[in-house]
Scaffold this active site. Structure first.
Site, PDB file in Angstrom:
ATOM      1  N   ARG A  48      -1.216   8.087  -3.703  1.00 31.90           N
ATOM      2  CA  ARG A  48      -2.131   7.137  -3.071  1.00 31.90           C
ATOM      3  C   ARG A  48      -3.413   7.815  -2.584  1.00 31.90           C
ATOM      4  NH1 ARG A  48       0.361   4.435   2.066  1.00 31.90           N
ATOM      5  NH2 ARG A  48      -0.625   6.191   3.127  1.00 31.90           N
ATOM      6  N   ASP A  49      -4.523   7.072  -2.686  1.00 35.99           N
ATOM      7  CA  ASP A  49      -5.835   7.554  -2.247  1.00 35.99           C
ATOM      8  C   ASP A  49      -6.148   8.921  -2.835  1.00 35.99           C
ATOM      9  OD1 ASP A  49      -6.708   5.353  -0.902  1.00 35.99           O
ATOM     10  OD2 ASP A  49      -5.920   5.983   1.030  1.00 35.99           O
ATOM     11  N   ASP A  71      -7.937   0.500  -2.527  1.00 39.86           N
ATOM     12  CA  ASP A  71      -8.566   1.730  -3.043  1.00 39.86           C
ATOM     13  C   ASP A  71      -8.041   2.233  -4.380  1.00 39.86           C
ATOM     14  OD1 ASP A  71      -9.875   1.661  -0.635  1.00 39.86           O
ATOM     15  OD2 ASP A  71      -8.838   3.366   0.236  1.00 39.86           O
ATOM     16  N   LYS A 127      -7.773  -4.806   8.037  1.00 45.61           N
ATOM     17  CA  LYS A 127      -7.555  -3.557   8.762  1.00 45.61           C
ATOM     18  C   LYS A 127      -7.330  -3.840  10.238  1.00 45.61           C
ATOM     19  CE  LYS A 127      -7.931   0.761  10.222  1.00 45.61           C
ATOM     20  NZ  LYS A 127      -6.982   1.847   9.919  1.00 45.61           N
ATOM     21  N   GLU A 176      -6.381   0.960  14.933  1.00 42.64           N
ATOM     22  CA  GLU A 176      -5.625   1.985  14.214  1.00 42.64           C
ATOM     23  C   GLU A 176      -6.620   2.923  13.544  1.00 42.64           C
ATOM     24  OE1 GLU A 176      -2.716   0.439  11.563  1.00 42.64           O
ATOM     25  OE2 GLU A 176      -1.612  -0.628  13.129  1.00 42.64           O
ATOM     26  N   ASP A 191      -8.632   5.606  11.188  1.00 43.61           N
ATOM     27  CA  ASP A 191      -8.802   5.820   9.752  1.00 43.61           C
ATOM     28  C   ASP A 191      -8.394   7.228   9.342  1.00 43.61           C
ATOM     29  OD1 ASP A 191      -9.926   3.280   9.175  1.00 43.61           O
ATOM     30  OD2 ASP A 191     -11.854   3.959   9.927  1.00 43.61           O
ATOM     31  N   TRP A 198     -19.477   0.162  -3.569  1.00 46.33           N
ATOM     32  CA  TRP A 198     -18.563   0.945  -4.406  1.00 46.33           C
ATOM     33  C   TRP A 198     -18.640   0.433  -5.844  1.00 46.33           C
ATOM     34  CZ3 TRP A 198     -12.899   2.154  -2.505  1.00 46.33           C
ATOM     35  CH2 TRP A 198     -12.302   3.091  -3.366  1.00 46.33           C
ATOM     36  N   TRP A 240     -16.791   6.256   5.555  1.00 51.34           N
ATOM     37  CA  TRP A 240     -15.763   5.250   5.784  1.00 51.34           C
ATOM     38  C   TRP A 240     -14.890   5.484   7.008  1.00 51.34           C
ATOM     39  CZ3 TRP A 240     -11.243   7.854   5.962  1.00 51.34           C
ATOM     40  CH2 TRP A 240     -11.148   9.064   5.249  1.00 51.34           C
ATOM     41  N   SER A 250      -5.502   9.449   4.196  1.00 47.39           N
ATOM     42  CA  SER A 250      -4.485   8.409   4.042  1.00 47.39           C
ATOM     43  C   SER A 250      -3.633   8.618   2.800  1.00 47.39           C
ATOM     44  CB  SER A 250      -5.154   7.033   4.000  1.00 47.39           C
ATOM     45  OG  SER A 250      -6.226   7.023   3.085  1.00 47.39           O
ATOM     46  N   TYR A 301       0.829  -1.212   0.000  1.00 52.81           N
ATOM     47  CA  TYR A 301       0.000   0.000   0.000  1.00 52.81           C
ATOM     48  C   TYR A 301       0.865   1.265   0.000  1.00 52.81           C
ATOM     49  CZ  TYR A 301      -3.786   3.085   1.838  1.00 52.81           C
ATOM     50  OH  TYR A 301      -4.718   4.077   2.039  1.00 52.81           O
TER      51      TYR A 301
END
Length: 396
Positions: free
Chosen positions: A122-123, A168, A344, A348, A350, A216, A316, A129, A117
């Protein structure tokens, strides 16, 4: 065809299994088998291997969670969580250093779950994130990140690995193609995912590519383009032998088999038959088969113990009232579903609820998001306690 807001934005960020119904942890012992492991990706490896309770997550629980509890029942529950199989996240180049220690106590009967990841940009449809690599830094992703992971796995041929590739990423290219950041990231995502699949196509590895979830890519209008997007990555990687299929509901909240579904009463529900992950695995699996891609799935059930909490399907971030869900198991009752897994790490965060923070995402400030919450990936003791309190099956 109608889309809901949740279909467009659903799970735009992630703070990112056992061979039977039991998740009893074997005594920790020397890593690996006596000889090299060869996984047959045409079969469900979770029927043979138990998802390992990774020691990074165990250490978080032992160092942060247990000392913070005064109630002995919660301390005992936390120890149970530490013994449940879970995935270790390699979410930065530096955090690839988690992998070697994580391998150190994996016995021959276990398989180590690893999340890959760190794509550039990213994202692309979220802030909480966002990653370390910028758009255009694909060479670094390949040489400093993927190649490093491959080197470590090659150095441990006697250990089995289950990889989830880039949560994602490709789903964002399907539903958020109008977002400029996603447009900018698209080429790097496709090239990066294909490179990861090709480079990590190793005998002791089984691969699953992230496929979002039923809220999604499960929308009628998203099924075919979603399957085609993922299949292109599989083909671009040379159709790797160790590729098994998809991972769904990663860091998610969706129920496995709730019927009617959590959002089945919404006015736009008629445009999405995938009201739970069981239906999604089957329906999207058929689309993947038509697109020419292996279509078996693992489903993240780690935080889906409680339903009816979200105002919208796409909410989310640190959903308030959530609980630990079904434990890892290969007994799913669905041929296409290899296993329930915990991807996940519950506890931790989000994303931060601090609206002044650089990485603040408005989804983490919504009324159905737990507040206050720290930065993505940081330990969230109050949330961990809530997950235990609301766990189903109960951990107390």
């Amino acid at each position: 065809m109608k889309f809901s807001q949740s279909a467009v934005l659903a799970f735009a960020a992630s703070a990112a299994a056992a061979p039977s119904t039991t998740t009893k942890e074997l005594p920790r012992q020397a890593a690996g088998c006596a000889s090299a492991v060869t996984l047959d990706a045409s079969t469900n490896v979770f029927k043979k291997y138990t998802l390992h309770a990774n020691n990074f997550y165990r250490k978080e629980i032992e160092e942060f969670a247990i000392p913070a509890f005064s109630d002995e029942s919660y301390k005992a529950a936390a120890r149970k969580v530490a013994d449940i199989g879970s995935f270790v996240w390699l979410d930065t180049i530096a955090n690839v250093d988690r992998l070697e220690p994580a391998i150190s106590d994996v016995p021959c009967e276990h398989i180590l779950g690893v999340v890959v990841y760190d794509l550039p940009g990213r994202d692309c449809a979220a802030k909480a994130s966002n990653g370390e690599l910028k758009v255009g830094e694909l060479p670094r992703y390949k040489s400093e990140y993927i190649d490093k992971i491959a080197s470590i796995i090659k150095a441990h041929p006697n250990t089995a690995f289950a990889l989830v590739i880039e949560p994602d990423s490709l789903p964002n290219l399907v539903t958020n193609s109008d977002v400029q950041a996603c447009k900018n990231s698209a080429a790097g995502y496709r090239d990066g995912v294909a490179y990861a699949l090709k480079t990590l196509n190793l005998p002791n590895v089984v691969q699953y590519i992230d496929a979002g979830h039923g809220g999604w890519l499960g929308w009628d209008a998203n099924l075919k383009p979603g399957a085609q997007e993922l299949a292109k990555a599989y083909t671009a990687a040379g159709k790797p032998k160790q590729f098994r299929g998809i991972a769904t509901n990663v860091a998610g909240w969706n129920a496995w088999d709730l019927s009617p579904g959590e959002f089945s009463s919404k006015s736009d529900a008629k445009y999405n038959a995938c009201q739970n992950e069981k239906t999604y695995v089957t329906t999207f699996g058929a689309a993947l088969k038509s697109a020419g891609m292996p279509n078996h799935a693992i489903v993240d059930t780690g935080r889906s113990g409680v339903q009816g909490l979200r105002e919208e399907w796409g909410n989310w971030c640190n959903v308030d009232g959530a609980g630990f869900g079904r434990h890892p198991s290969a007994d799913t009752g669905v041929e296409l579903a290899d296993a329930f897994v915990w991807i996940k790490p519950g506890g931790e965060s989000d994303g931060t609820s601090d609206s002044s923070a650089v990485r603040y995402d408005s989804f983490c400030g919504k009324s159905d998001a737990f507040q206050p919450s720290p930065e993505a990936g940081s330990w969230h003791q109050a949330y961990f306690e809530m997950l235990i309190k609301n766990s189903k099956p109960s951990l107390l």
